[in-house]
Design a protein around this motif. Structure first.
Motif, PDB file in Angstrom:
ATOM      1  N   GLU A  71      -2.271  -2.281   6.752  1.00 13.90           N
ATOM      2  CA  GLU A  71      -3.463  -3.129   6.643  1.00 13.90           C
ATOM      3  C   GLU A  71      -3.057  -4.608   6.630  1.00 13.90           C
ATOM      4  OE1 GLU A  71      -6.591  -1.881   3.840  1.00 13.90           O
ATOM      5  OE2 GLU A  71      -6.397  -3.883   2.984  1.00 13.90           O
ATOM      6  N   ARG A  72      -1.997  -4.921   5.880  1.00 14.98           N
ATOM      7  CA  ARG A  72      -1.541  -6.317   5.800  1.00 14.98           C
ATOM      8  C   ARG A  72      -0.928  -6.765   7.125  1.00 14.98           C
ATOM      9  NH1 ARG A  72       2.022  -5.465   2.448  1.00 14.98           N
ATOM     10  NH2 ARG A  72       3.886  -5.822   3.686  1.00 14.98           N
ATOM     11  N   ILE A  73      -0.162  -5.860   7.757  1.00 14.70           N
ATOM     12  CA  ILE A  73       0.558  -6.218   8.984  1.00 14.70           C
ATOM     13  C   ILE A  73      -0.364  -6.315  10.196  1.00 14.70           C
ATOM     14  CG2 ILE A  73       2.286  -5.367  10.641  1.00 14.70           C
ATOM     15  CD1 ILE A  73       3.650  -4.009   8.225  1.00 14.70           C
ATOM     16  N   PHE A  74      -1.313  -5.401  10.275  1.00 12.44           N
ATOM     17  CA  PHE A  74      -2.075  -5.307  11.525  1.00 12.44           C
ATOM     18  C   PHE A  74      -3.595  -5.349  11.318  1.00 12.44           C
ATOM     19  CE2 PHE A  74      -3.995  -2.898  15.066  1.00 12.44           C
ATOM     20  CZ  PHE A  74      -3.477  -3.601  16.146  1.00 12.44           C
ATOM     21  N   ILE A  75      -4.100  -4.488  10.439  1.00 15.69           N
ATOM     22  CA  ILE A  75      -5.562  -4.340  10.353  1.00 15.69           C
ATOM     23  C   ILE A  75      -6.242  -5.661   9.990  1.00 15.69           C
ATOM     24  CG2 ILE A  75      -7.443  -3.138   9.182  1.00 15.69           C
ATOM     25  CD1 ILE A  75      -5.507  -0.785   8.727  1.00 15.69           C
ATOM     26  N   LYS A  76      -5.660  -6.386   9.023  1.00 12.02           N
ATOM     27  CA  LYS A  76      -6.267  -7.660   8.600  1.00 12.02           C
ATOM     28  C   LYS A  76      -5.474  -8.863   9.108  1.00 12.02           C
ATOM     29  CE  LYS A  76      -8.822  -5.809   4.721  1.00 12.02           C
ATOM     30  NZ  LYS A  76      -9.148  -5.886   3.277  1.00 12.02           N
ATOM     31  N   ASN A  77      -4.665  -8.641  10.117  1.00 10.13           N
ATOM     32  CA  ASN A  77      -3.939  -9.737  10.743  1.00 10.13           C
ATOM     33  C   ASN A  77      -4.941 -10.664  11.441  1.00 10.13           C
ATOM     34  OD1 ASN A  77      -2.533 -11.238  12.818  1.00 10.13           O
ATOM     35  ND2 ASN A  77      -0.775  -9.920  12.410  1.00 10.13           N
ATOM     36  N   PRO A  78      -4.922 -11.963  11.138  1.00  4.37           N
ATOM     37  CA  PRO A  78      -5.918 -12.882  11.745  1.00  4.37           C
ATOM     38  C   PRO A  78      -5.921 -12.843  13.264  1.00  4.37           C
ATOM     39  CG  PRO A  78      -4.684 -13.969   9.989  1.00  4.37           C
ATOM     40  CD  PRO A  78      -4.018 -12.653  10.211  1.00  4.37           C
ATOM     41  N   THR A  79      -4.743 -12.647  13.873  1.00  7.42           N
ATOM     42  CA  THR A  79      -4.679 -12.596  15.333  1.00  7.42           C
ATOM     43  C   THR A  79      -5.406 -11.363  15.855  1.00  7.42           C
ATOM     44  OG1 THR A  79      -2.508 -13.639  15.209  1.00  7.42           O
ATOM     45  CG2 THR A  79      -3.114 -12.635  17.302  1.00  7.42           C
ATOM     46  N   VAL A  80      -5.196 -10.238  15.186  1.00  3.60           N
ATOM     47  CA  VAL A  80      -5.856  -8.995  15.589  1.00  3.60           C
ATOM     48  C   VAL A  80      -7.373  -9.142  15.465  1.00  3.60           C
ATOM     49  CG1 VAL A  80      -6.158  -6.546  15.033  1.00  3.60           C
ATOM     50  CG2 VAL A  80      -3.875  -7.572  14.986  1.00  3.60           C
ATOM     51  N   ILE A  81      -7.808  -9.704  14.349  1.00  8.04           N
ATOM     52  CA  ILE A  81      -9.252  -9.876  14.132  1.00  8.04           C
ATOM     53  C   ILE A  81      -9.842 -10.782  15.211  1.00  8.04           C
ATOM     54  CG2 ILE A  81     -10.981 -10.807  12.549  1.00  8.04           C
ATOM     55  CD1 ILE A  81      -9.119  -9.993  10.237  1.00  8.04           C
ATOM     56  N   THR A  82      -9.132 -11.858  15.536  1.00 10.76           N
ATOM     57  CA  THR A  82      -9.628 -12.788  16.562  1.00 10.76           C
ATOM     58  C   THR A  82      -9.728 -12.116  17.923  1.00 10.76           C
ATOM     59  OG1 THR A  82      -8.552 -14.596  15.374  1.00 10.76           O
ATOM     60  CG2 THR A  82      -9.210 -15.030  17.646  1.00 10.76           C
ATOM     61  N   ARG A  83      -8.772 -11.247  18.220  1.00  4.67           N
ATOM     62  CA  ARG A  83      -8.791 -10.572  19.519  1.00  4.67           C
ATOM     63  C   ARG A  83      -9.911  -9.534  19.631  1.00  4.67           C
ATOM     64  NH1 ARG A  83      -4.574 -10.123  22.952  1.00  4.67           N
ATOM     65  NH2 ARG A  83      -6.230  -9.298  24.269  1.00  4.67           N
ATOM     66  N   LEU A  84     -10.347  -8.972  18.482  1.00  7.44           N
ATOM     67  CA  LEU A  84     -11.272  -7.835  18.533  1.00  7.44           C
ATOM     68  C   LEU A  84     -12.703  -8.152  18.099  1.00  7.44           C
ATOM     69  CD1 LEU A  84      -8.954  -5.026  17.066  1.00  7.44           C
ATOM     70  CD2 LEU A  84      -9.446  -5.476  19.467  1.00  7.44           C
ATOM     71  N   ARG A  85     -12.854  -9.112  17.188  1.00 13.28           N
ATOM     72  CA  ARG A  85     -14.200  -9.354  16.642  1.00 13.28           C
ATOM     73  C   ARG A  85     -15.106 -10.022  17.697  1.00 13.28           C
ATOM     74  NH1 ARG A  85     -14.446 -11.475  10.710  1.00 13.28           N
ATOM     75  NH2 ARG A  85     -14.268  -9.233  10.341  1.00 13.28           N
ATOM     76  N   ASP A  86     -16.344  -9.568  17.782  1.00 13.27           N
ATOM     77  CA  ASP A  86     -17.349 -10.082  18.739  1.00 13.27           C
ATOM     78  C   ASP A  86     -16.915  -9.902  20.190  1.00 13.27           C
ATOM     79  OD1 ASP A  86     -18.971 -10.895  16.635  1.00 13.27           O
ATOM     80  OD2 ASP A  86     -17.973 -12.842  16.491  1.00 13.27           O
ATOM     81  N   VAL A  87     -16.065  -8.934  20.430  1.00 12.79           N
ATOM     82  CA  VAL A  87     -15.594  -8.642  21.791  1.00 12.79           C
ATOM     83  C   VAL A  87     -16.029  -7.226  22.167  1.00 12.79           C
ATOM     84  CG1 VAL A  87     -13.559  -8.316  23.249  1.00 12.79           C
ATOM     85  CG2 VAL A  87     -13.601 -10.180  21.588  1.00 12.79           C
ATOM     86  N   GLY A  88     -16.589  -7.081  23.371  1.00 14.48           N
ATOM     87  CA  GLY A  88     -16.988  -5.748  23.850  1.00 14.48           C
ATOM     88  C   GLY A  88     -18.093  -5.134  23.021  1.00 14.48           C
ATOM     89  N   ILE A  89     -19.152  -5.889  22.758  1.00 12.20           N
ATOM     90  CA  ILE A  89     -20.218  -5.415  21.862  1.00 12.20           C
ATOM     91  C   ILE A  89     -21.137  -4.416  22.567  1.00 12.20           C
ATOM     92  CG2 ILE A  89     -22.248  -6.147  20.538  1.00 12.20           C
ATOM     93  CD1 ILE A  89     -20.824  -8.824  20.093  1.00 12.20           C
TER      94      ILE A  89
END
Length: 413
Positions: free
Chosen positions: A212-230
């Motif tokens: 979760e710390r490394i990937f799930i809540k990684n800011p880069t991961v969130i930026t790449r996925l949030r509000d994308v492909g809705i």
């Protein structure tokens, strides 16, 4: 040494064939758009081509070109004994073999009106949930690959190993076990194995905190996925999306709850739902489903501890006393000549990636199916996956792809 020359006539092609529907090609020409063919080289989870019509770097339209790993399973099944189809049908999603096999076996049990012993139901449920955890971890690793996050790939794949080890202790093999059979399971699970499985759930749960710390809540991961492909709730329903991808768009539907089977009506668990419908919510819903699977497995183990060992095969099939606790050695004697009554028999199962439909048609005389129809989750939500690409940037294609966990071997069958 004499030099050998081969005179092979070589001529350039006179026609340029484009594997694209004619109307799609005309629309691109009329609107001065570009066409981009992505695949069918293996991009991470299997072979499929996606044909994009783009304006600048914005995706205007996307159509799938699946079928590169089609194995003709439905046709092959028509020439095999009912029992021989179990190893065949567990291969569309090898990490999810429990759910894949369960759907087919339940259709046979429905046809023969077989009542499965309670102990076998709980064991089958454990196998199904272990497969769900393993599949979600696999998809998380592939998503990380798509995002270029190497550590994010290795972490869930390492976490998947204890799951495979647990399946090995249950069935004797890592993934394609053919463990679930009509009327029950191949062999019983002892207390020592149950304790191992229980410990595995706690070990993975603890290590998921680091992931979760490394990937799930990684800011880069969130930026790449949030509000994308809705995909909105209405769109998800309209396009026939299923499973965690439907639930990520706000639809609380799960076959395990709506039409309970095995022992799902005897355990407590929540259905994770999100309203955003974007790539990040599709990922988070599956992360939460892993936690729910841990809970289901632990409840099932508690129930199995109270039961007497040995009763894992229906009395309607176990005609030989020793086979009731271990069907090895009696397998073909019991199952080799199954004949289903005339008619069509359907079973709907909640596989890891969504609804899985099996439909078996029997002529009432043969010991092989007249017809078997399989509709896998990947095939159901392929349309929704393509629609979610509209208006997105080409650079986000792989992030959206990974958020759906699309697995071509499962969809192609």
């Amino acid at each position: 040494m004499e030099e050998i020359t081969l005179d092979v006539p070589v001529s350039p092609p006179t026609e340029m064939f484009m594997p694209i529907p004619k109307k799609f090609l005309e629309r691109a020409y009329q609107n001065d758009d570009y066409l981009v063919l992505v695949g069918p080289q293996h991009p991470g989870s299997g072979h499929m081509r996606i044909i994009l019509r783009i304006k600048g770097d914005i995706i205007v339209e996307a159509i799938p070109d699946p079928g590169y790993v089609h194995r003709s399973m439905e046709k092959l099944a028509e020439n095999r004994l009912y029992i021989q189809n179990i190893p065949l049908f567990e291969r569309p999603a090898i990490m999810d073999t429990g759910n894949m096999t369960l759907g087919y076996v339940r259709a046979i049990e429905q046809a023969l009106d077989i009542e499965v012993p309670e102990r076998a139901k709980y064991i089958r449920m454990i196998v199904a949930e272990l497969g769900r955890i393993g599949t979600h971890l696999y998809d998380a690793g592939i998503l990380a690959v798509f995002l270029g996050h190497t550590t994010g790939f290795m972490w869930p794949f390492a976490l998947r190993e204890p799951i495979i080890e647990a399946l090995t202790k249950i069935s004797g093999t890592r993934i394609t076990a053919s463990y679930i059979i009509p009327g029950g399971v191949r062999r019983d699970v002892d207390l020592r194995t149950l304790e191992f499985i229980r410990k595995v759930t706690f070990v993975i749960e603890r290590r998921l905190k680091s992931f979760e710390r490394i990937f799930i809540k990684n800011p880069t991961v969130i930026t790449r996925l949030r509000d994308v492909g809705i995909l909105s709730k209405e769109e998800a329903i309209k396009y026939g999306v299923v499973g965690p991808f439907l639930r990520a768009s706000g639809v609380e539907y799960d076959v395990r709850v709506v039409e309970p089977y095995e022992a799902y009506d005897s355990v407590n668990f929540d259905i994770p739902v999100a309203d955003e419908g974007d790539s990040y919510s599709r990922f988070l819903v599956r992360v939460e489903e892993i936690s729910q699977s841990f809970s289901i497995i632990r409840q099932a183990i508690n129930e199995l501890r109270k039961m007497k060992e040995g009763n894992i095969l229906s009395d309607q099939l176990a005609e030989f006393e020793p086979s009731k606790s271990d069907v090895r050695g009696y397998f073909y004697r019991i199952f080799g000549d199954l004949i289903l009554p005339r008619g069509e028999f359907t079973a709907l199962t909640e596989a890891s990636r969504g609804s899985l439909l099996y439909s078996i048609i029997s002529d009432g005389e043969s010991n092989v199916p007249y017809r078997v129809r399989i509709v896998t989750p990947g095939w159901y939500y392929l349309k929704g996956f393509m629609e979610s690409l509209r208006g997105e940037r080409v650079a986000d294609l792989q992030a959206i792809y990974g958020s759906f966990g699309y697995f071509p071997p499962e969809a192609d069958r």
